[in-house]
Design a protein around this motif. Structure first.
Motif, short mmCIF file in Angstrom:
data_model
loop_
_atom_site.label_atom_id
_atom_site.label_comp_id
_atom_site.label_asym_id
_atom_site.label_seq_id
_atom_site.Cartn_x
_atom_site.Cartn_y
_atom_site.Cartn_z
N PHE A 25 6.26 16.35 7.03
CA PHE A 25 6.69 17.75 6.99
C PHE A 25 5.66 18.65 6.30
CE2 PHE A 25 10.61 15.53 7.80
CZ PHE A 25 11.28 16.38 8.67
N SER A 26 4.60 18.05 5.78
CA SER A 26 3.57 18.86 5.12
C SER A 26 2.17 18.59 5.66
CB SER A 26 3.58 18.58 3.60
OG SER A 26 3.31 17.22 3.34
N GLU A 27 2.01 17.55 6.46
CA GLU A 27 0.69 17.18 6.96
C GLU A 27 0.69 17.20 8.48
OE1 GLU A 27 -0.37 13.41 5.30
OE2 GLU A 27 -0.24 14.12 3.22
N PRO A 28 0.21 18.29 9.10
CA PRO A 28 0.16 18.34 10.57
C PRO A 28 -0.83 17.32 11.11
CG PRO A 28 -0.99 20.22 9.61
CD PRO A 28 -0.31 19.53 8.48
N ASN A 29 -0.51 16.75 12.25
CA ASN A 29 -1.45 15.77 12.83
C ASN A 29 -1.96 16.17 14.21
OD1 ASN A 29 1.19 15.37 13.66
ND2 ASN A 29 1.18 13.16 13.47
N PHE A 30 -1.75 17.45 14.58
CA PHE A 30 -2.31 17.98 15.82
C PHE A 30 -2.87 19.37 15.59
CE2 PHE A 30 1.09 15.10 17.20
CZ PHE A 30 0.46 14.35 18.20
N ARG A 31 -3.71 19.82 16.52
CA ARG A 31 -4.17 21.21 16.57
C ARG A 31 -3.99 21.71 18.00
NH1 ARG A 31 -8.71 18.69 14.48
NH2 ARG A 31 -8.93 18.69 12.20
N LEU A 32 -3.42 22.91 18.13
CA LEU A 32 -3.32 23.52 19.44
C LEU A 32 -4.66 24.13 19.82
CD1 LEU A 32 0.20 25.22 19.14
CD2 LEU A 32 -0.40 22.85 19.72
N GLY A 33 -4.79 24.54 21.08
CA GLY A 33 -6.07 25.03 21.56
C GLY A 33 -6.59 26.24 20.82
N ASP A 34 -5.68 27.05 20.25
CA ASP A 34 -6.11 28.23 19.51
C ASP A 34 -6.33 27.95 18.03
OD1 ASP A 34 -3.52 27.78 18.76
OD2 ASP A 34 -2.73 29.71 19.46
N GLY A 35 -6.31 26.65 17.67
CA GLY A 35 -6.57 26.27 16.29
C GLY A 35 -5.35 26.17 15.41
N VAL A 36 -4.19 26.55 15.91
CA VAL A 36 -2.95 26.48 15.13
C VAL A 36 -2.58 25.03 14.88
CG1 VAL A 36 -0.48 26.97 15.14
CG2 VAL A 36 -2.11 28.69 15.97
N PRO A 37 -2.33 24.64 13.63
CA PRO A 37 -1.91 23.26 13.37
C PRO A 37 -0.51 23.00 13.88
CG PRO A 37 -1.86 24.55 11.35
CD PRO A 37 -2.48 25.42 12.39
N ALA A 38 -0.25 21.78 14.31
CA ALA A 38 1.07 21.40 14.81
C ALA A 38 1.45 20.05 14.22
CB ALA A 38 1.09 21.33 16.33
N PHE A 39 2.73 19.91 13.96
CA PHE A 39 3.24 18.68 13.38
C PHE A 39 3.69 17.73 14.49
CE2 PHE A 39 3.58 21.95 10.23
CZ PHE A 39 3.26 21.32 9.03
N GLY A 40 3.86 16.47 14.15
CA GLY A 40 4.39 15.50 15.09
C GLY A 40 5.79 15.11 14.68
N MET A 41 6.69 14.99 15.62
CA MET A 41 8.06 14.58 15.32
C MET A 41 8.05 13.26 14.57
SD MET A 41 11.15 13.78 17.99
CE MET A 41 12.61 12.91 17.45
N ALA A 42 8.70 13.25 13.41
CA ALA A 42 8.75 12.06 12.55
C ALA A 42 7.36 11.54 12.22
CB ALA A 42 9.60 10.96 13.20
N GLY A 43 6.38 12.46 12.20
CA GLY A 43 5.01 12.06 11.89
C GLY A 43 4.30 11.38 13.03
N THR A 44 4.91 11.41 14.24
CA THR A 44 4.28 10.74 15.38
C THR A 44 3.92 11.77 16.45
OG1 THR A 44 6.45 10.21 16.37
CG2 THR A 44 5.48 8.58 14.91
N GLY A 45 4.88 12.12 17.34
CA GLY A 45 4.59 13.05 18.42
C GLY A 45 4.10 12.33 19.65
N THR A 46 4.91 11.37 20.14
CA THR A 46 4.44 10.50 21.22
C THR A 46 4.50 11.15 22.60
OG1 THR A 46 6.65 9.52 21.41
CG2 THR A 46 5.06 8.40 19.98
N TRP A 47 5.02 12.39 22.70
CA TRP A 47 4.92 13.10 23.98
C TRP A 47 3.56 13.78 24.05
CZ3 TRP A 47 10.35 15.78 24.92
CH2 TRP A 47 11.32 14.77 25.01
N ALA A 48 2.55 13.03 23.68
CA ALA A 48 1.16 13.46 23.72
C ALA A 48 0.31 12.28 24.15
CB ALA A 48 0.70 13.97 22.35
N GLU A 49 -0.83 12.57 24.73
CA GLU A 49 -1.68 11.48 25.21
C GLU A 49 -2.35 10.72 24.08
OE1 GLU A 49 -3.62 12.23 29.35
OE2 GLU A 49 -3.79 14.09 28.21
N GLU A 50 -2.53 11.36 22.94
CA GLU A 50 -3.13 10.69 21.78
C GLU A 50 -2.37 11.09 20.52
OE1 GLU A 50 -7.83 10.19 23.06
OE2 GLU A 50 -7.24 11.81 21.69
N VAL A 51 -2.23 10.15 19.60
CA VAL A 51 -1.61 10.44 18.31
C VAL A 51 -2.43 9.76 17.22
CG1 VAL A 51 0.73 10.63 19.26
CG2 VAL A 51 -0.06 8.42 18.39
#
Length: 362
Positions: A114-140
């Motif tokens: 809840f405090s450490e984002p593990n993704f970045r969107l194309g415009d540079g905005v940080p994004a978090f992963g659900m439960a620290g994962t975010g598996t609806w993505a090609e890479e985690v």
């Protein structure tokens, strides 16, 4: 750049399916995984609706499997090329819960998510992963302790379900309840996890397994997975009378995530029996019971988080059960879909028309 399904605000009807998302750099204690398959679980829907907390923008998904792409300098046990299952509640190994042998209760990495984002969107905005994962993505990128190696002969779509649905359900029966051979079991809710509970009860040797669901279309499916009988909530009392002489069941599992379903499970259970809560409910959905009944009925109310599993121990067990023909994984998969079908998959999840949908990445 990679594809990822992003939730911008709780309550959004549609996910933002993007192709410009990147992961953070792999840290010394982390692993980057190229996701090959990811399940569409009811907990994902609970994140969209706010029943489960999140930090938008959030890459949704928590049930996945793939191939290790990078490992940090301090990571041991896995290497690039290994096939792995994502563990959405990795154990830190040092907290009180871990030292007590309850890794499924460890909050170390969940709290960080809840405090450490593990993704970045194309415009540079940080994004978090659900439960620290975010598996609806090609890479985690996940903690090194957040992956469990799995044999390469296990199909990725099967391995994905070993990350949540199967351990949550089968584990509830064999780890939390410790269902005894010859016992009588009832399961409230015949969705994907409920069907896994039914399988776990069958594997444990239960003689009677009643599946309870208002949707009668699910009843034949429940029998396919091991239910000996089925009922709707409306005819539960009559069925309980026929199967238990009115005494009730030894173990009753609530797999809906609703206070009303817990009440149904409680009333279906015999005096001295066990009520096991598996469904993830809302924080404002209160359940009450009078103090007299709580004591004099002699029933036990147990929570089953992640099926009481230690995935490092239990995934090999589930794989062995699958190889032996005792655990049916394939029939849990209603549809194999592509990334671009995710919003349709969420709609199907809302309607309750599917057991498990699995996204297959190229």
């Amino acid at each position: 750049m990679a594809r990822a399904a992003v939730l911008h605000a709780v309550g959004d009807e549609a996910l933002d399916l993007r192709d410009d998302v990147t992961t953070v750099d792999t840290g010394p204690d982390q692993v980057k995984v190229k996701i090959k398959a990811t399940g569409v679980c009811h907990s994902d829907l609970s994140t969209l609706t706010g029943v489960l907390p999140s930090m938008p923008p959030t890459v949704v998904g928590h049930e996945g499997a793939g191939v290790v792409a990078e490992v940090g300098d301090r990571v041991t046990g896995v290497q690039p090329g290994d096939h792995v299952v994502i563990n959405w509640t990795p154990d830190c190994g040092t907290c009180a819960e871990c030292l007590r042998g309850e890794p499924y209760l460890c909050m170390t990495f969940i709290a960080r998510s809840f405090s450490e984002p593990n993704f970045r969107l194309g415009d540079g905005v940080p994004a978090f992963g659900m439960a620290g994962t975010g598996t609806w993505a090609e890479e985690v990128v996940v903690p090194g302790r957040g992956v469990v190696k799995v044999a390469e002969d296990v199909p990725f779509e099967y391995a994905a379900l070993l990350g949540c649905g199967i351990p949550t359900g089968v584990g509830a029966a064999i780890n939390t309840a410790k269902v005894r051979p010859g016992s009588k079991v009832a399961v409230v809710g015949a969705g994907g996890v409920g069907l896994s509970v039914i399988q776990g009860a069958r594997i444990a040797g239960a003689s009677t397994i009643l599946a309870i669901d208002p949707n009668e279309a699910k009843h034949p499916v429940a029998k396919q997975f091991g239910a000996t009988h089925t009922a709707t909530p409306d005819d539960l009392d009559q069925t309980k009378g026929l199967l238990t002489g009115g005494a009730g069941f030894d173990y009753t599992f609530e797999v809906v995530g609703k206070a009303a379903a817990i009440t149904t499970a409680w009333n279906a259970t015999r005096r001295g029996g066990d009520v096991i809560v598996v469904g993830a409910g809302a924080a404002d959905d209160d359940w009450t019971l009078n103090a007299f009944s709580l004591l004099f009925d002699g029933k036990s109310l147990k929570a089953s988080l992640y099926g009481g599993c230690d995935l490092k121990r239990d995934i090999p067990l589930f794989v062995d059960l699958w190889r032996a023909g005792k655990l049916d994984i394939d029939s849990l998969i209603s549809r194999r879909i592509r990334f671009e079908d995710l919003n349709d998959a969420v709609a199907a999840l809302r309607s309750g028309d599917v057991i498990r949908q699995v996204v297959l990445f190229d």
